[in-house]
Motif scaffolding. Structure first.
Motif, short mmCIF file in Angstrom:
data_model
loop_
_atom_site.label_atom_id
_atom_site.label_comp_id
_atom_site.label_asym_id
_atom_site.label_seq_id
_atom_site.Cartn_x
_atom_site.Cartn_y
_atom_site.Cartn_z
N TYR A 124 66.97 -66.52 42.55
CA TYR A 124 68.33 -66.29 43.04
C TYR A 124 68.55 -66.97 44.39
CZ TYR A 124 68.42 -62.58 39.50
OH TYR A 124 68.35 -61.88 38.33
N ILE A 125 67.46 -67.08 45.16
CA ILE A 125 67.60 -67.61 46.51
C ILE A 125 67.94 -69.11 46.47
CG2 ILE A 125 66.32 -68.09 48.65
CD1 ILE A 125 64.69 -65.49 48.00
N ASP A 126 67.23 -69.82 45.63
CA ASP A 126 67.45 -71.28 45.61
C ASP A 126 68.57 -71.70 44.67
OD1 ASP A 126 65.59 -72.01 47.50
OD2 ASP A 126 63.94 -71.85 46.08
N ASN A 127 69.02 -70.80 43.84
CA ASN A 127 70.04 -71.15 42.85
C ASN A 127 71.19 -70.16 42.93
OD1 ASN A 127 68.35 -73.27 41.37
ND2 ASN A 127 67.03 -71.46 41.26
N PRO A 128 72.13 -70.39 43.87
CA PRO A 128 73.21 -69.42 44.07
C PRO A 128 74.05 -69.19 42.81
CG PRO A 128 73.23 -71.16 45.74
CD PRO A 128 72.20 -71.55 44.73
N ASP A 129 74.03 -70.13 41.87
CA ASP A 129 74.85 -69.98 40.67
C ASP A 129 74.15 -69.20 39.56
OD1 ASP A 129 73.04 -72.16 40.63
OD2 ASP A 129 73.99 -72.92 38.79
N LEU A 130 72.85 -68.87 39.76
CA LEU A 130 72.11 -68.20 38.68
C LEU A 130 72.46 -66.72 38.59
CD1 LEU A 130 69.90 -68.15 36.48
CD2 LEU A 130 68.21 -67.75 38.29
N VAL A 131 72.94 -66.32 37.41
CA VAL A 131 73.18 -64.89 37.15
C VAL A 131 72.59 -64.56 35.78
CG1 VAL A 131 75.28 -64.62 38.57
CG2 VAL A 131 75.49 -65.42 36.22
N PRO A 132 72.13 -63.32 35.57
CA PRO A 132 71.61 -62.93 34.26
C PRO A 132 72.73 -63.00 33.22
CG PRO A 132 71.04 -61.32 35.97
CD PRO A 132 72.05 -62.24 36.55
N PRO A 133 72.43 -63.14 31.93
CA PRO A 133 71.07 -63.18 31.38
C PRO A 133 70.45 -64.58 31.45
CG PRO A 133 72.71 -63.26 29.62
CD PRO A 133 73.48 -63.15 30.90
N PHE A 134 69.14 -64.60 31.61
CA PHE A 134 68.38 -65.86 31.51
C PHE A 134 66.96 -65.55 31.10
CE2 PHE A 134 68.13 -64.45 35.94
CZ PHE A 134 66.81 -64.67 36.30
N LEU A 135 66.26 -66.59 30.68
CA LEU A 135 64.85 -66.45 30.32
C LEU A 135 64.02 -66.77 31.54
CD1 LEU A 135 64.03 -68.35 27.02
CD2 LEU A 135 63.64 -65.94 27.48
N CYS A 136 62.93 -66.03 31.77
CA CYS A 136 62.08 -66.39 32.90
C CYS A 136 60.62 -66.37 32.47
CB CYS A 136 62.31 -65.44 34.07
SG CYS A 136 61.46 -66.00 35.56
N VAL B 109 65.65 -61.76 31.35
CA VAL B 109 66.29 -60.99 32.42
C VAL B 109 67.68 -60.67 31.88
CG1 VAL B 109 66.99 -60.99 34.85
CG2 VAL B 109 64.95 -62.28 34.13
N GLU B 110 67.83 -59.46 31.36
CA GLU B 110 69.09 -59.10 30.69
C GLU B 110 70.20 -58.84 31.71
OE1 GLU B 110 67.59 -55.84 28.35
OE2 GLU B 110 67.35 -57.16 26.60
N ASP B 111 69.77 -58.26 32.83
CA ASP B 111 70.71 -57.98 33.93
C ASP B 111 69.85 -57.81 35.18
OD1 ASP B 111 72.94 -57.43 35.39
OD2 ASP B 111 73.61 -55.76 34.14
N LYS C 164 66.89 -55.44 34.91
CA LYS C 164 66.72 -55.05 33.50
C LYS C 164 66.00 -56.17 32.75
CE LYS C 164 69.22 -52.66 29.92
NZ LYS C 164 69.83 -53.44 28.86
N TYR C 165 64.81 -55.86 32.28
CA TYR C 165 63.93 -56.89 31.72
C TYR C 165 63.46 -56.52 30.33
CZ TYR C 165 63.83 -57.76 36.68
OH TYR C 165 64.22 -57.98 37.98
N LYS C 166 63.29 -57.56 29.50
CA LYS C 166 62.69 -57.36 28.19
C LYS C 166 61.55 -58.37 28.08
CE LYS C 166 63.99 -57.61 23.38
NZ LYS C 166 65.10 -58.01 22.53
N ILE C 167 60.34 -57.87 27.86
CA ILE C 167 59.19 -58.77 27.80
C ILE C 167 59.02 -59.27 26.36
CG2 ILE C 167 56.70 -59.00 28.16
CD1 ILE C 167 56.95 -56.80 30.29
N LEU C 168 59.08 -60.60 26.20
CA LEU C 168 58.93 -61.20 24.86
C LEU C 168 57.50 -61.62 24.59
CD1 LEU C 168 62.04 -63.60 24.76
CD2 LEU C 168 61.88 -61.25 23.93
N GLY C 169 56.76 -61.98 25.65
CA GLY C 169 55.39 -62.46 25.45
C GLY C 169 54.56 -62.18 26.68
N ARG C 170 53.26 -61.95 26.45
CA ARG C 170 52.36 -61.68 27.57
C ARG C 170 50.97 -62.20 27.22
NH1 ARG C 170 53.04 -56.16 28.77
NH2 ARG C 170 54.69 -55.84 27.30
N THR C 171 50.08 -62.28 28.21
CA THR C 171 48.75 -62.78 27.91
C THR C 171 47.86 -61.66 27.36
OG1 THR C 171 46.81 -63.92 28.78
CG2 THR C 171 47.92 -62.42 30.28
N HIS C 172 46.95 -62.05 26.48
CA HIS C 172 46.00 -61.08 25.91
C HIS C 172 44.72 -61.01 26.74
CE1 HIS C 172 47.72 -60.55 21.63
NE2 HIS C 172 48.67 -60.92 22.46
#
Ligand code: KG4
Ligand code: ZN
Length: 340
Positions: free
Chosen positions: A124-136, A149-151, A154-162
């Protein structure tokens, strides 16, 4: 007109003692980082006890410098924010105790911040135009999370390391090829001189979990390759190993992120965490996004690795959402994303 919200943020979860003053979540008035990296280099990694002691020594001067550079005093701030997890418990406790003391003495609200939310919010700091939702795609020393990043908050994890985190793999492979700690930046640099197609290292895909990650097989493949060369008396080209290993990591991260974008239909893609400062990863993700007409966001390298400005940014949205901690706030070393 809305009143400005000025937050003093403190970060001490690992080996950086950091304090920042951030206004309205996106404007950084100061960002002071005392890095302990040199102290830990001789041990080949972060020594928790040394980290805690150094945090105690540095936290007050770092906070004083952050307030001074921002030109504010305790009375001018609206809240004090602190990382309370995940991280090293002794290190976290230094920041948490300090923040509680300041909140109590200055009679200001205390905002508890999740370290990974901080990494994500650096965007958010470097990209003043960035607002949720987005993928991170969060790639740090301890975490590898593909997140929607739904809001704000507010986060939904789609993938993680095993197994290993991406940064951990960089650090372990760097040690194996004699580059030392911290491995990520050293592999990044060495890889520039090497051939990324010289050695065919594996790209792990997990059955039934296409967006999850595994880096331990890749690390073993590098170790086996090095042992094989030593046994056969073949000279090891460190730059080629670094470049080929890095390409395997980058390919998997970019591939999974693009799959997630396709599956969710989200066309805004961000990177976060220490490994997000990797030059090959930034270039590959940017190119993959360009080809698909996605917008690509990433923090400047200084805001990818641990800092308090990112904590101040996350804290602003938490503060606006009414999130507060009492003075019995504790460090939570294993705090999960989205868990409070
Ligand atoms: O986010 P971070 O500062 O701390 C954690 O929250 O874990 O990430 C540190 C990690 C380390 O593993 C470090 O080797 C890695 O980020 N890193 C890099 C680069 N700079 C830092 N990895 C690859 N390339 C880099 N340029
Ligand atoms: Zn971090």
């Amino acid at each position: 007109m809305n009143k400005d919200v000025t937050i003093l943020a403190i970060e001490s979860s690992c080996d950086e003692t950091a304090a920042a003053v951030v206004r309205n979540g996106r404007e950084v008035l100061s960002n002071i980082i005392y890095s302990q990296i040199d102290l830990h280099t001789v041990f080949g990694g972060v020594v928790p006890e040394i980290a805690s002691r150094k945090h105690i020594e540095k936290i007050n001067p770092v906070i004083e410098a952050a307030l001074k550079e921002a030109g504010i005093g305790f009375a001018d701030m609206d809240a004090v924010a602190v990382t309370y997890g995940p991280g090293l418990v002794g290190a976290l406790l230094v920041g948490v105790a300090e923040a509680k003391a300041i909140a109590y003495a200055a009679k200001k609200p205390l905002v508890p911040v999740h370290h990974i939310e901080g990494h994500i919010s650096a965007n958010y700091i470097d990209n003043p135009d960035l607002v949720p939702p987005f993928l991170c795609m969060v790639v740090s020393g301890g975490h590898t999370h593909l997140v929607v990043v739904e809001d704000y908050g507010k986060y939904k994890i789609l993938g993680r390391t095993h197994d290993d985190a991406a940064g951990e793999a960089f650090d372990k492979v760097a040690r194996a090829i004699g580059l030392g700690y911290p491995g990520g930046p050293k592999i990044d640099r060495a890889a520039k001189e090497g051939n990324a197609d010289a050695i065919a290292f594996p790209r792990a895909h997990i059955k039934d979990a296409p967006l999850d990650f595994s880096f331990s097989g890749l690390k073993s493949a590098v170790l086996n390759y090095l042992n094989g060369c030593r046994m056969k008396g073949i000279e090891i080209n460190t730059a080629d190993v670094a470049a080929s290993f890095q390409k395997s990591v980058v390919d998997v991260i970019v591939d999974h992120t693009m799959q997630a974008a396709r599956m969710t239909g989200i066309k805004k893609v961000a990177l976060a965490g220490g490994v997000a400062s990797n030059s090959a990863l930034r270039a590959a993700m940017q190119e993959a996004c360009r080809r698909r007409n996605y917008t690509f966001y990433r923090p400047t390298p200084l805001l990818c690795t641990d800092n308090a400005a990112m904590i101040g940014s996350a804290a602003y949205y938490d503060y606006m959402n009414g999130k507060r901690a009492d003075l019995d706030l504790n460090a939570v070393p294993g705090l999960k994303l989205g868990q409070y």
